[in-house]
Design an enzyme around this catalytic site. Structure first.
Site, PDB file in Angstrom:
ATOM      1  N   GLU A 138       0.831  -1.213   0.000  1.00  5.93           N
ATOM      2  CA  GLU A 138       0.000   0.000   0.000  1.00  5.93           C
ATOM      3  C   GLU A 138       0.858   1.252   0.000  1.00  5.93           C
ATOM      4  O   GLU A 138       0.544   2.234  -0.664  1.00  5.93           O
ATOM      5  CB  GLU A 138      -0.967  -0.005   1.192  1.00  5.93           C
ATOM      6  CG  GLU A 138      -2.147  -0.963   1.039  1.00  5.93           C
ATOM      7  CD  GLU A 138      -1.792  -2.417   1.259  1.00  5.93           C
ATOM      8  OE1 GLU A 138      -0.690  -2.693   1.797  1.00  5.93           O
ATOM      9  OE2 GLU A 138      -2.589  -3.296   0.890  1.00  5.93           O
ATOM     10  N   HIS A 208     -12.245  -5.415   7.541  1.00  4.41           N
ATOM     11  CA  HIS A 208     -12.965  -5.251   6.271  1.00  4.41           C
ATOM     12  C   HIS A 208     -14.200  -4.385   6.507  1.00  4.41           C
ATOM     13  O   HIS A 208     -15.204  -4.524   5.830  1.00  4.41           O
ATOM     14  CB  HIS A 208     -13.364  -6.608   5.682  1.00  4.41           C
ATOM     15  CG  HIS A 208     -12.204  -7.485   5.343  1.00  4.41           C
ATOM     16  ND1 HIS A 208     -11.556  -8.248   6.278  1.00  4.41           N
ATOM     17  CD2 HIS A 208     -11.543  -7.695   4.172  1.00  4.41           C
ATOM     18  CE1 HIS A 208     -10.559  -8.902   5.711  1.00  4.41           C
ATOM     19  NE2 HIS A 208     -10.522  -8.572   4.429  1.00  4.41           N
TER      20      HIS A 208
END
Lengths: 416, 445
Positions: A138, A208
């Protein structure tokens, strides 16, 4: 970052969950059962399911028109197509790539279409030099995008879940947000847009489900945008991609499939930094963004016409309450003008967001509103948020600010 | 010549398509995710040279400036050599003045490049002037080589109204100039490493610069411990991005010796792990640096992906003006390094052996450089800062957000009220061009 990173299996689970919770109701008159996380998205009046209403979306600016010409609303001559949110996002990116040779899309697993299908077919259509996978990093994705933007290119980066944006926090906050300022305006990362799925999905657990918009709210130099629907997603994403500043574009993942609208097929934009009033009212301002827009809408239905099991807790005197529902849409910069104008009229404010309360976006807005609307406030500003806890898997229904909590907060604020 | 360029283009483009095509395993004996041969003998390994030896260091000149046996010197004439030498000498001249100026409190901070002159000037000379440079903070010599003036260097360090690097917003030595293809330095270490991959990919996508320009990215061996090093190297090797990574291994990250920074064979040993062509070079030998960078640059363009150069040197100066390095290393060690392995004197000896330099010229050069630097210093010292209103500009492109507008107005009101009577502000306002009047004239009545 995670082993749970959406395998096709998880993707199916998410899809199944959405379809379970979004079953349509047989009659519009009876309120949807207050059991699921999104009981009303399929029947929401906020969604524009007809061509005429879609083309009259407030603030819409057709990007194929001469910008200097007087604005006009065209209803005839424009097509719409039924799209869910991921299809609308894909449509926006397709337009961005088609019109801007310098635009590229990259991230983890975007080449085959993305784990949420937002980039389906784009690699085939525009080539693998323009739509490509990156290694699983990321901080690298954000840094790479900044590099492209430094050269004046249009970088559309994807972080697979907002929960995994934190490794890129340094690149986003110390670099992307500050480059224009620190270089005296000679360099900038304005061509960078970072898309990332956000908010809860029914069973996402700790990693999530997160809503990290509050962490970016203090990163001046960035813009942070969260759409609520397909039309919004397309128009706001095209604006974000073309905005001269780095933008974090957070897509409520539970809406990818469940929210469906007639979306204009042409190139159009919706303004950043502008809230939208969805339901006008005069008694209380209800401010939210993303997924909770639909919880709020349902709460208003319950307040108006409570089902038998709730009749005892909804006082008759409150049933005609006129609540003004506002979708904030842009977190940074946020539309203080619209919210202040509304609260000065209604005298009451309830803010709803999924992220935890402490130092969340609601805290910033509450402080500013109490400063600007002090003499008009008739009740304390109320925040309905996730608890100050990680998002625990099996406890989600008791964690998120769902319909009943919004309903309760409205009633409490009205009877203060 | 044209033919050669064309062949470079075609090689580069085939590298591009190779990256994106799936390789298939031909032999049944191989595992699906590697083309590694199968062996039955149990053996761990811990070196990239395959012989438990360390990666060699490429050098052309010995300590006395004499070419090593078999050394192929880069094609450098007297004029070029003199230019290299002048720039190598300019760095310590500039560093001496600005270091002392900081000690006198005239600028807030400074970082010298003592001991790394050959690495910085040699690499600058071997790059094309429009290669995009992303640096760490000890590479201002690249800017000087490209013609960034001493006035601009001073303007940035003083943060005065002529500071084109950042309008006085960043700490000293955070230079930048799009005109010189030098991306603005930022303090967070290693963030430029993955950014360089993106810059290089953009160059690759630009028809006018593809096959012609690369990104050159500098960092120290300490910064190479950051996660962004790993990210950048992976990106620039998997996504075809022509970046020349130049690691300045000077033995120290502030007080931390490289022995506490890594346990492997320096930074160079990592390159092959990422599938990156790599070389270790004597960073105190400017001719070796030039040859290595020229070749590395060529490889970048041919292969369309990253190349790594680890330049070995020694940080002779303190880390910065906020550091006293004798707290963690012996003064004698530093003095020895300066005497025994000095990049400037090594190249001077080489030039003298060719009859390109002599003691008189040395005296003249040092006097001239010092005069130039002092002149620029005096000029910078006399200039005001930017207008105070620049505090609030350039945060966003396009329309200014309401919060910034309102906060500027709030400061303006406070200035009206306290600017003349609150001494800390009154004194400070005097240092700004127009003394803050640019804000006050826009004030609401």
């Amino acid at each position: 970052m995670s082993l749970l990173k959406p395998s096709p299996r998880l993707q199916k689970l998410i899809a199944a969950s959405v379809s379970r919770t979004s079953r349509p109701n047989s009659t519009a008159a009876s309120p949807p059962p207050p059991d699921g996380s999104l009981p009303s998205v399929a029947t929401s009046a906020i969604l524009r399911t007809k061509r005429e209403t879609a083309l009259r979306t407030p603030g819409i600016v057709w990007a194929d028109e001469d910008a200097s010409a007087p604005s006009r609303i065209i209803v005839g001559g424009r097509e719409t197509r039924k799209m869910n949110t991921y299809q609308a996002i894909r449509d926006a990116m397709s337009i961005a790539l088609a019109k801007d040779e310098n635009a590229v899309i990259f991230g983890e697993d975007v080449a085959f279409g993305g784990v949420f299908r937002c980039t389906m077919g784009l690699a085939e259509e525009f080539g693998k030099e323009r739509v490509f996978n990156t290694p699983l990093t990321e901080q690298g994705i954000a840094g790479f995008g900044i590099g492209l933007a430094l050269m004046g290119h249009t970088a559309i980066a994807e972080i697979q879940f907002a929960d995994y944006i934190f490794p890129a926090f340094d690149q986003i906050v110390n670099e992307a947000a500050k480059i224009r300022y620190r270089s005296g305006g000679t360099y900038n990362a304005g061509g960078l847009t970072i898309r990332t799925p956000t908010m809860s999905v029914g069973h996402g657990g700790l990693y999530h489900s997160q809503s990290p918009e509050g962490f970016f709210m203090g990163a001046t130099g960035l813009k942070v945008v969260i759409p609520r629907s397909p039309i919004q997603a397309k128009g706001l994403l095209l604006s974000s991609i073309r905005d001269p500043n780095p933008v974090i574009f957070m897509e409520p993942k539970i809406l990818y499939r469940s929210a469906v609208e007639q979306v204009p097929v042409d190139d159009y934009e919706l303004p950043l930094g502008k809230a939208e009033t969805l339901i006008p009212g005069s008694d209380l301002t209800l401010l939210t963004w993303g997924t909770p827009v639909y919880h709020c809408e349902t709460a208003l239905h319950l307040l108006d016409a409570p089902p038998p099991e709730l009749e005892s807790v909804v006082p008759k005197s409150l049933r005609g309450t006129k609540v003004e529902l506002i979708d904030l849409r842009s977190i940074l910069p946020w539309d203080v003008e619209t919210v202040v104008e509304s609260v000065n009229r209604t005298g009451r404010l309830v803010i709803v967001h999924e992220a935890g309360m402490t130092a969340g976006v609601g805290a910033e807005i509450s402080a500013e509103i109490q400063k600007r609307c002090f003499l008009k406030l008739q009740a304390p500003v109320r925040r309905v948020t996730g608890w100050d806890l990680p998002v625990a898997l099996q406890y989600e229904k008791f964690h998120i600010p769902d319909t009943i909590r919004v309903l309760d907060a409205i009633m409490e604020t009205m009877s203060y | 010549m044209i033919r050669r360029e064309l062949s470079v283009v075609s090689r580069a483009s085939s590298a591009f398509s190779r990256t994106f095509s799936h390789s298939t395993t031909r032999s049944r004996d191989l595992l699906p995710t590697t083309s590694s041969p199968i062996v039955s003998k149990l053996k761990y390994f811990n070196t990239v040279t395959g012989s438990d030896a360390q990666i060699p260091t490429y050098r052309l000149l010995d300590g006395t400036g004499k070419p090593l046996e078999g050394a192929e010197l880069p094609d450098i004439d007297e004029k070029m050599a003199r230019r290299l030498y002048e720039h190598m000498q300019l760095l310590p001249t500039l560093d001496n003045v600005l270091y002392n100026v900081q000690r006198q409190g005239k600028i807030s901070f400074y970082m010298t490049a003592y001991g790394e002159e050959a690495t910085i000037i040699g690499s600058a000379a071997a790059l094309e002037n429009d290669d995009e440079v992303l640096g760490q903070y000890r590479e201002s010599g690249v800017l000087l080589w490209r013609g960034f003036s001493l006035d601009k260097i001073m303007a940035q360090c003083f943060g005065n109204e002529e500071d084109t690097s950042g309008k006085g917003r960043q700490m000293p030595v955070h230079f930048g100039s799009p005109e010189h293809h030098f991306h603005t330095i930022s303090s967070p270490l290693a963030t430029q490493i993955p950014q360089a991959a993106g810059v290089a990919y953009a160059l690759r996508r630009d028809p006018n610069r593809r096959s012609r320009s690369i990104a050159a990215c500098y960092f120290g061996e300490g910064a190479a411990s950051e996660g962004d090093f790993h990210a950048g190297f992976m990106l620039a090797s998997t996504i075809p991005s022509p970046v020349l990574y130049i690691a300045r291994n000077n033995g120290f990250a502030i007080s931390t010796p490289s022995s506490e920074q890594y346990n492997g064979d320096g930074i160079a040993s990592r390159g092959p792990g990422y599938g990156i062509d790599t070389i270790r070079v004597d960073g105190n030998d400017i001719l070796a640096v030039i040859s290595a960078v020229k070749e590395g640059r060529k490889k970048c363009l041919e292969q369309g992906r990253a190349v790594l150069i680890e330049a070995m040197s020694y940080r002779v100066g303190h880390h910065s003006t906020s550091d006293d390095s004798f707290a963690y290393r012996a003064r004698a060690e530093v003095e020895d390094k300066k005497r025994i392995d000095n990049p400037i004197s090594r190249f001077r000896l080489f030039m003298e052996s060719r009859g390109w330099w002599n003691a008189d010229e040395e005296v003249e050069l040092k006097a001239r450089l010092k005069a130039d630097v002092l002149q620029a210093f005096k000029r910078a010292e006399s200039l005001k800062r930017c207008e105070l209103g620049e505090l609030f500009t350039d945060v966003y492109g396009g329309q200014e957000p309401w919060n910034i507008k309102e906060q500027r107005q709030e400061l303006t009101q406070l200035l009206k009220k306290y600017g003349n009577i609150w001494e800390p502000w009154r004194n400070e306002l005097g240092k700004f061009k127009n003394k803050g009047q640019d804000l006050l004239k826009d004030a609401n009545p």
